[in-house]
Design a protein around this motif. Structure first.
Motif, short mmCIF file in Angstrom:
data_model
loop_
_atom_site.label_atom_id
_atom_site.label_comp_id
_atom_site.label_asym_id
_atom_site.label_seq_id
_atom_site.Cartn_x
_atom_site.Cartn_y
_atom_site.Cartn_z
N ARG A 170 10.78 -11.09 -8.20
CA ARG A 170 9.98 -10.42 -7.56
C ARG A 170 9.97 -9.03 -8.15
N LEU A 171 11.13 -8.48 -8.61
CA LEU A 171 11.21 -7.20 -9.09
C LEU A 171 10.58 -6.97 -10.16
N GLN A 172 10.57 -8.27 -11.27
CA GLN A 172 9.86 -7.91 -12.56
C GLN A 172 8.04 -7.87 -11.98
N ALA A 173 7.74 -8.59 -11.02
CA ALA A 173 6.32 -8.57 -10.79
C ALA A 173 5.78 -7.23 -10.34
N TYR A 174 6.93 -6.48 -9.48
CA TYR A 174 6.58 -5.13 -9.44
C TYR A 174 6.44 -4.35 -10.54
N ALA A 206 0.07 -2.38 -13.05
CA ALA A 206 -0.94 -1.53 -13.97
C ALA A 206 -0.20 -0.10 -13.98
N GLY A 207 0.16 0.27 -15.27
CA GLY A 207 0.68 1.54 -15.46
C GLY A 207 2.16 1.78 -15.22
N TRP A 208 2.70 0.69 -14.98
CA TRP A 208 4.17 0.93 -14.56
C TRP A 208 5.12 0.61 -15.69
N ALA A 209 4.44 -0.11 -16.90
CA ALA A 209 5.44 -0.33 -17.89
C ALA A 209 5.93 0.91 -18.63
N ASP A 210 5.27 1.95 -18.54
CA ASP A 210 5.85 3.16 -19.26
C ASP A 210 6.48 4.12 -18.39
N LEU A 211 6.64 3.77 -17.37
CA LEU A 211 7.55 4.82 -16.25
C LEU A 211 9.05 4.82 -16.57
N PRO A 212 9.57 5.92 -16.90
CA PRO A 212 10.87 6.06 -17.28
C PRO A 212 11.79 5.08 -16.40
N ALA A 213 11.51 4.95 -15.08
CA ALA A 213 12.48 3.97 -14.41
C ALA A 213 12.35 2.44 -14.79
N GLU A 219 -1.99 6.24 -8.29
CA GLU A 219 -2.21 7.20 -9.34
C GLU A 219 -0.97 8.53 -9.27
N TYR A 220 -0.89 8.83 -8.13
CA TYR A 220 0.26 9.89 -7.88
C TYR A 220 1.60 9.31 -8.23
N VAL A 221 1.86 8.07 -7.84
CA VAL A 221 3.18 7.70 -8.37
C VAL A 221 3.36 7.60 -10.01
N ILE A 222 2.17 7.13 -10.71
CA ILE A 222 2.43 7.08 -12.17
C ILE A 222 2.46 8.68 -12.56
N ALA A 223 1.66 9.50 -11.93
CA ALA A 223 1.57 10.74 -12.70
C ALA A 223 3.06 11.44 -12.23
N GLN A 224 3.83 11.22 -11.22
CA GLN A 224 5.05 11.81 -11.18
C GLN A 224 6.11 11.13 -12.10
N SER A 244 4.87 -6.47 0.86
CA SER A 244 3.88 -7.43 0.73
C SER A 244 3.47 -7.84 -0.66
N GLY A 245 4.45 -7.35 -1.66
CA GLY A 245 4.07 -7.68 -3.05
C GLY A 245 3.47 -6.57 -3.70
N PRO A 246 3.48 -6.73 -5.01
CA PRO A 246 3.03 -5.59 -5.99
C PRO A 246 1.37 -5.42 -5.85
N ARG A 247 0.56 -6.32 -5.41
CA ARG A 247 -0.73 -5.92 -5.05
C ARG A 247 -1.20 -4.99 -4.00
N GLU A 248 -0.04 -4.87 -2.99
CA GLU A 248 -0.29 -3.92 -1.73
C GLU A 248 0.78 -2.84 -2.00
N VAL A 249 0.13 -1.32 -1.92
CA VAL A 249 1.04 -0.28 -2.05
C VAL A 249 1.72 -0.34 -0.36
N GLY A 250 3.32 -0.61 -0.60
CA GLY A 250 3.93 -0.27 0.67
C GLY A 250 4.19 0.92 1.11
N ASN A 251 4.85 1.16 2.18
CA ASN A 251 5.06 2.58 2.65
C ASN A 251 6.35 3.03 1.46
N SER A 252 6.06 4.54 1.54
CA SER A 252 7.34 5.22 0.91
C SER A 252 7.85 6.07 2.06
N TYR A 253 8.76 7.06 1.91
CA TYR A 253 9.39 7.74 3.25
C TYR A 253 9.64 9.16 2.69
#
Length: 358
Positions: free
Chosen positions: A278-282, A286-293, A240-245, A200-209
């Motif tokens: 699309r990958l660049q949009a994800y 917000a908060g993803w620029a500093d993620l190690p990945a 928030e959890y994803v960023i904290a991890q 659904s794009g970066p504005r909506e959080v999709g399922n994880s597993y």
């Protein structure tokens, strides 16, 4: 072990076969079925059945193929035009899958996933049995080597192709064994992985597993799945959890979805030009620029339609390569996918199946 013994001890299909399916149900077939209703695992069916397997189909659960994987469907429908006119037996997710729809197509056997037999329930299964329709359940969704192998052996027994099925099962196990051997030599990885269904794009959080499917892949290769213990089989994680991890690797599972303009397009007909946008949009969330990945460009697009299949060793090895790049330096998962299709399937995988953020 009991399932394996039941399958491996089966008589030649021409003389009848008794097997235990992936629901643990004993199924007795007097002869190889000539009329088959197929619920899921379409490519696995064709890989085991061989090119003529499409001629035995009398019905499909159409939505999981034509709607979920329209690019893949288009490739197979071009090879087998009769697919377009096969009756639709309904779809488990919208409660339209029914015993009546299956019976109306007069199959000898209905080959279904375990989640489809669960959707039919005992009343539906009894109705099929009373109508003389044998039901065989498969399970590639568990994403374990054991159930992949057993599902393949069961398919081979049903279709009268035990030797072909065993070669496929042996190939799958060999690829996984090689993967695990390389990982053992490399030593444990402490990298954290986050996987998200990029529909659904970066504005909506999709399922994880948290269990099975992509979680099963991550567990197999020794990654640290940040969804483990946070959700059940699947569901969204909080931003928030994803960023904290602080995940070290991010997998964005994309596919050939229709009318999903912000999704990550992967699979048949997909191009890297669009996927990179699309990958660049994800990555710009917000908060993803500093993620190690994101900092190390360990953000991957990966084909969601390729998981829970006999060719998903390709995606297992793709994830392993992200975690242990030196150990898999000589492994080209994309070429392995091309080789698998050339050897076992009647179409070519034309599209994009794995890519990395540039």
């Amino acid at each position: 072990m009991a399932l394996a013994m039941a399958v491996l001890g089966a008589q030649a299909a021409q003389a009848g076969v008794t097997l235990t399916d992936l629901d643990g149900r004993q199924v007795v077939l007097d002869h190889p079925p000539e009329r088959i209703a197929l619920g899921f695992y379409f490519e696995d069916y064709l890989a085991v059945a061989g090119p003529e397997g499409a001629d035995r189909l009398v019905a499909l659960s159409r939505a999981p193929w034509a709607d979920w994987r329209p690019g893949q469907w288009k490739a197979y429908a071009a090879r087998y035009p009769q697919l377009n006119s096969l009756p639709d037996i309904g779809h488990a997710d919208d409660n339209t899958l029914s015993a009546e729809a299956i019976i109306a197509t007069r199959p000898d056997v209905a080959i279904l996933s375990t989640w489809q037999t669960s959707a039919l329930g005992e009343p539906g299964l009894r109705q099929l049995d009373a109508a003389g329709v044998k039901v065989v359940a498969l399970d590639y969704n568990a994403q374990t080597v054991e159930r992949h192998v057993l599902s393949t052996q069961v398919l081979g027994a049903v279709l009268g192709q035990p030797e072909r099925a065993q070669r496929l099962a042996d190939l799958y196990r060999a690829k996984i064994d090689d993967t695990l051997a390389r990982i053992a030599m490399a030593g444990p990885s402490h990298l954290k992985i986050y996987v998200e269904l990029a529909q659904s794009g970066p504005r909506e959080v999709g399922n994880s597993y948290g269990k099975g499917m992509w979680a099963g892949v991550i567990d197999l290769v020794g990654g640290q799945n940040i969804a483990a213990g946070q959700i059940g089989n699947w569901g969204p994680l909080s931003p928030e959890y994803v960023i904290a991890q602080q995940p070290d690797v991010i997998l964005l599972a994309g596919s050939e979805w229709i009318n999903r303009p912000a999704s990550v397009p992967m699979g048949f007909g997909a191009t890297d030009t669009v996927a990179q946008t699309r990958l660049q949009a994800y990555a710009a969330r917000a908060g993803w620029a500093d993620l190690p990945a994101v900092e190390t460009r360990q953000v991957y697009g990966i084909y969601h339609g390729g998981i829970r299949t006999l060719s998903d060793f390709v995606y297992v090895r793709s994830v392993a390569k992200a975690l242990y790049p030196d150990a898999f330096a000589d492994v080209d998962p994309v070429q392995e996918l091309q080789d698998f299709y050339a050897d076992w399937l009647p179409v070519a995988p034309d599209g994009l199946f794995v890519t990395r953020l540039k």
